[in-house]
Design an enzyme around this catalytic site. Structure first.
Site, PDB file in Angstrom:
ATOM      1  N   HIS A   1       4.711   0.460  -6.887  1.00 33.89           N
ATOM      2  CA  HIS A   1       3.282   0.193  -7.153  1.00 33.89           C
ATOM      3  C   HIS A   1       2.470   1.226  -6.401  1.00 33.89           C
ATOM      4  CE1 HIS A   1      -0.406  -2.216  -7.645  1.00 33.89           C
ATOM      5  NE2 HIS A   1      -0.661  -1.967  -6.388  1.00 33.89           N
TER       6      HIS A   1
ATOM      7  N   ASN B   1       0.785  -1.241   0.000  1.00 33.91           N
ATOM      8  CA  ASN B   1       0.000   0.000   0.000  1.00 33.91           C
ATOM      9  C   ASN B   1       0.816   1.289   0.000  1.00 33.91           C
ATOM     10  OD1 ASN B   1      -2.899  -0.705   0.097  1.00 33.91           O
ATOM     11  ND2 ASN B   1      -2.302  -1.813   1.936  1.00 33.91           N
ATOM     12  N   ILE B   2       1.923   1.292   0.734  1.00 34.09           N
ATOM     13  CA  ILE B   2       2.487   2.602   1.109  1.00 34.09           C
ATOM     14  C   ILE B   2       3.220   3.359   0.000  1.00 34.09           C
ATOM     15  CG2 ILE B   2       2.642   2.006   3.583  1.00 34.09           C
ATOM     16  CD1 ILE B   2       5.879   2.066   2.641  1.00 34.09           C
ATOM     17  N   MET B   3       3.251   2.788  -1.209  1.00 31.41           N
ATOM     18  CA  MET B   3       3.794   3.571  -2.329  1.00 31.41           C
ATOM     19  C   MET B   3       2.702   3.906  -3.348  1.00 31.41           C
ATOM     20  SD  MET B   3       7.616   1.872  -2.520  1.00 31.41           S
ATOM     21  CE  MET B   3       8.287   2.764  -3.926  1.00 31.41           C
ATOM     22  N   LYS B   4       1.458   3.795  -2.893  1.00 31.06           N
ATOM     23  CA  LYS B   4       0.342   4.221  -3.748  1.00 31.06           C
ATOM     24  C   LYS B   4       0.228   5.746  -3.716  1.00 31.06           C
ATOM     25  CE  LYS B   4      -1.962  -0.232  -3.447  1.00 31.06           C
ATOM     26  NZ  LYS B   4      -2.925  -1.101  -2.744  1.00 31.06           N
TER      27      LYS B   4
ATOM     28  N   GLU C   1       1.093  -9.903  -8.673  1.00 29.28           N
ATOM     29  CA  GLU C   1       0.340  -9.958  -7.406  1.00 29.28           C
ATOM     30  C   GLU C   1      -0.222 -11.352  -7.149  1.00 29.28           C
ATOM     31  OE1 GLU C   1      -2.538  -6.769  -7.159  1.00 29.28           O
ATOM     32  OE2 GLU C   1      -1.228  -5.359  -8.203  1.00 29.28           O
TER      33      GLU C   1
ATOM     34  N   ASN D   1      -2.336   1.361 -13.264  1.00 26.59           N
ATOM     35  CA  ASN D   1      -2.959   0.135 -12.767  1.00 26.59           C
ATOM     36  C   ASN D   1      -4.457   0.167 -13.092  1.00 26.59           C
ATOM     37  OD1 ASN D   1      -2.901  -2.300 -11.268  1.00 26.59           O
ATOM     38  ND2 ASN D   1      -3.362  -1.266  -9.322  1.00 26.59           N
ATOM     39  N   GLU D   2      -4.955  -0.907 -13.668  1.00 27.69           N
ATOM     40  CA  GLU D   2      -6.402  -1.130 -13.819  1.00 27.69           C
ATOM     41  C   GLU D   2      -7.139  -0.032 -14.588  1.00 27.69           C
ATOM     42  OE1 GLU D   2      -7.986  -2.028  -9.948  1.00 27.69           O
ATOM     43  OE2 GLU D   2      -6.807  -3.855  -9.747  1.00 27.69           O
TER      44      GLU D   2
ATOM     45  N   TRP E   1       1.415 -11.819  -3.478  1.00 29.28           N
ATOM     46  CA  TRP E   1       0.782 -10.641  -2.863  1.00 29.28           C
ATOM     47  C   TRP E   1       0.564 -10.856  -1.363  1.00 29.28           C
ATOM     48  CZ3 TRP E   1       1.308  -6.157  -4.832  1.00 29.28           C
ATOM     49  CH2 TRP E   1       0.572  -5.067  -4.349  1.00 29.28           C
TER      50      TRP E   1
HETATM   51  C1  XIL Z   1      -4.768  -4.107  -1.987  1.00 27.72           C
HETATM   52  C2  XIL Z   1      -4.021  -4.191  -0.668  1.00 27.72           C
HETATM   53  O1  XIL Z   1      -3.419  -5.468  -0.562  1.00 27.72           O
HETATM   54  C3  XIL Z   1      -4.973  -3.969   0.485  1.00 27.72           C
HETATM   55  O2  XIL Z   1      -4.268  -3.920   1.697  1.00 27.72           O
HETATM   56  C4  XIL Z   1      -5.745  -2.658   0.274  1.00 27.72           C
HETATM   57  O3  XIL Z   1      -6.718  -2.535   1.270  1.00 27.72           O
HETATM   58  C5  XIL Z   1      -6.404  -2.640  -1.091  1.00 27.72           C
HETATM   59  O4  XIL Z   1      -5.432  -2.876  -2.094  1.00 27.72           O
HETATM   60  N1  XIL Z   1      -4.854  -5.025  -6.992  1.00 27.72           N
HETATM   61  C6  XIL Z   1      -3.837  -4.121  -6.740  1.00 27.72           C
HETATM   62  C7  XIL Z   1      -3.362  -3.923  -5.352  1.00 27.72           C
HETATM   63  O5  XIL Z   1      -3.246  -3.606  -7.679  1.00 27.72           O
HETATM   64  O6  XIL Z   1      -2.920  -2.617  -5.127  1.00 27.72           O
HETATM   65  C8  XIL Z   1      -4.445  -4.268  -4.348  1.00 27.72           C
HETATM   66  O7  XIL Z   1      -3.861  -4.205  -3.044  1.00 27.72           O
HETATM   67  C9  XIL Z   1      -5.002  -5.646  -4.634  1.00 27.72           C
HETATM   68  C10 XIL Z   1      -5.637  -5.676  -5.993  1.00 27.72           C
END
Ligand code: XIL
Length: 428
Positions: free
Chosen positions: A155, A119-122, A319, A202-203, A373
């Site tokens: 990420h 999470n912490i590099m979002k 992941e 992403n996504e 993941w």
């Molecule tokens: C998830 C984390 O693992 C959780 O802790 C958070 O609450 C939500 O995000 N796809 C991704 C990741 O690209 O960033 C997501 O990670 C899981 C789905």
């Protein structure tokens, strides 16, 4: 080179009490044996012991983990990154702040060569306000990786969910190209060469890729949609160009979910890859691969990987987790299967086959790596995800390579056997 004689193992059944489970989640627990430095070329003969946990048991209320004990270091079996997503800062299961953090760090250093921040590099963690960047937590993670000979996969620079989009970007009225470029470049520029790659976007594909133009109608899309009909959204191009300009030496990935078996999602993924390739701004495609025991099929992975390989791009499994139950597969989420050796053997086979098809399909030069993941089963994001998405309330879906007490699962052996070129089996 892969060397099948590099490891040996013996199966163990670890009886784990509630007390031991709690200790894995934050109480004190015994330390695994010391880890040799990353430069060591031979496999360690020491191993992570689960017996300490079981012998510290004093509760009569017990459950069981099925564990193997190997003398391998997983990353040494591969010539490409073997990664793990980790929690850091003050997150639950933080490798720094949780009381079992040092045990977690030992297991990570033993087996992995790359880290991804779960999470912490979002976005909002690194860039909470327009003029404020906060790198302290990420620096702690990157420094830990660096001082242990590991790399980091970043990420993610651009991703739509509300919880991680910086608030100021909602309804932003300024110059989106300039703002997004600054966001991407400030973050990419901050890190040294420990951060070797990024999920730049992403996504970006809609959850319903066959409806409308198939793109996710996110705030980024609304701000910078496709410049002409049939093109990919402009914000994707802007983000990749910005990252490329900031650091031409790192690998830039487009990352998405269910883009192996779902033809709509795979086609859109390839559309993005080709459009960015024409601009020289992409190096690879990330397949998240939050998968199940029976979905998707191995041939789906093979087909998807092959199409990216044919473009000349890298393939990264970004992941990976393999839940033992699929709550999306039927109208009513199924009951959790019984946790037993058959289940764990089947999961070992599945982890092995996924690794094997990756090796068989992706040539060495195009292997971006395989990342799981999460470290231990009980920290997986899936239980929350399943509850939020379907209402299914599973205590655990045992999707990862380590048990909650950090002992090694048969699944880990499955990955190791594939990396060693051995046939995939359910045996352990
Ligand atoms: C998830 C984390 O693992 C959780 O802790 C958070 O609450 C939500 O995000 N796809 C991704 C990741 O690209 O960033 C997501 O990670 C899981 C789905």
């Amino acid at each position: 080179m892969f060397n099948s004689s590099d490891f040996s193992f013996r199966p163990i059944l670890a009886a784990v009490s509630v007390a031991a489970l709690l200790s894995a989640c934050g109480g004190s627990s015994s330390s695994p044996p010391p880890i040799p430095p990353k430069s060591s070329s031979s496999a360690s003969s020491s191993s992570v012991s689960s017996e300490a946990s079981s012998s510290s048991s004093s509760s009569s209320s017990s459950s069981e983990f099925i564990a193997v004990e190997t003398d391998i270091r997983l990353f040494e079996q591969a010539e490409f990154p073997i990664g793990v997503a980790v929690s850091a800062a003050n997150e639950p299961f933080s490798i720094f702040n949780n009381t079992d953090g040092s045990d977690r760090r030992d297991v990570i250093v033993r087996h992995f060569s790359e880290l991804t921040a779960g999470n912490i590099m979002k976005m909002s963690y690194l860039h909470p306000q327009e003029d404020t960047y906060t790198f302290g937590d990420a620096d702690e993670l990157v420094n830990f990786a660096k001082s242990n000979g590991m790399k980091v996969h970043g990420h993610a620079l651009v991703w739509h969910p509300n919880y991680q989009v910086p608030g100021f970007m909602n309804n932003y009225q300024g110059d989106w190209v300039a703002m997004l470029t600054e966001h991407v470049q400030t973050i990419v520029n901050h890190f040294d060469d420990t951060v070797v790659s990024w999920d730049v976007v992403n996504e970006a594909i809609s959850d319903s890729p066959n409806q409308g133009d198939g793109w996710r109608q996110s705030l980024f899309y609304n701000a910078l949609p496709p410049a002409v009909e049939g093109d990919i959204p402009e914000y994707i191009k802007v983000a990749f160009q910005a990252a490329r300009d900031a650091n031409p030496d790192i690998d830039l990935y487009y990352n998405d979910y269910d883009n192996t078996a779902n033809p709509g999602r795979l086609n859109k993924t390839l559309e993005i890859a080709e459009a960015l390739q024409a601009e020289g701004t992409i190096d690879g495609v990330g397949f998240q691969m939050h998968i199940y025991q029976t979905y998707p099929s191995i041939s789906n992975f093979e087909n998807a990987f092959q199409q990216v390989v044919d473009l000349g791009l890298k393939v990264k499994i970004t992941e990976l987790d393999i839940a033992v139950v699929n709550p999306y597969g039927s109208a009513t989420p199924p009951a959790l299967p019984e946790y037993n050796e058959t289940l764990m053997g089947n999961q070992k086979l599945r982890y092995c086959q996924v690794t094997e098809v990756y090796l068989d399909t992706v040539p060495e030069a195009q292997r971006g790596g395989i990342t799981v993941w999460g470290l231990a089963d009980n920290e997986s994001w899936l239980m929350n995800q399943f509850r939020n998405a379907t209402g299914a309330d599973y205590d655990d879906v045992w999707p990862l390579l380590f048990n909650a007490d950090l002992t090694e699962k048969p699944a880990l052996l499955g990955v190791a056997e594939a990396l060693a070129g051995e046939p995939c089996t359910t045996d352990f």
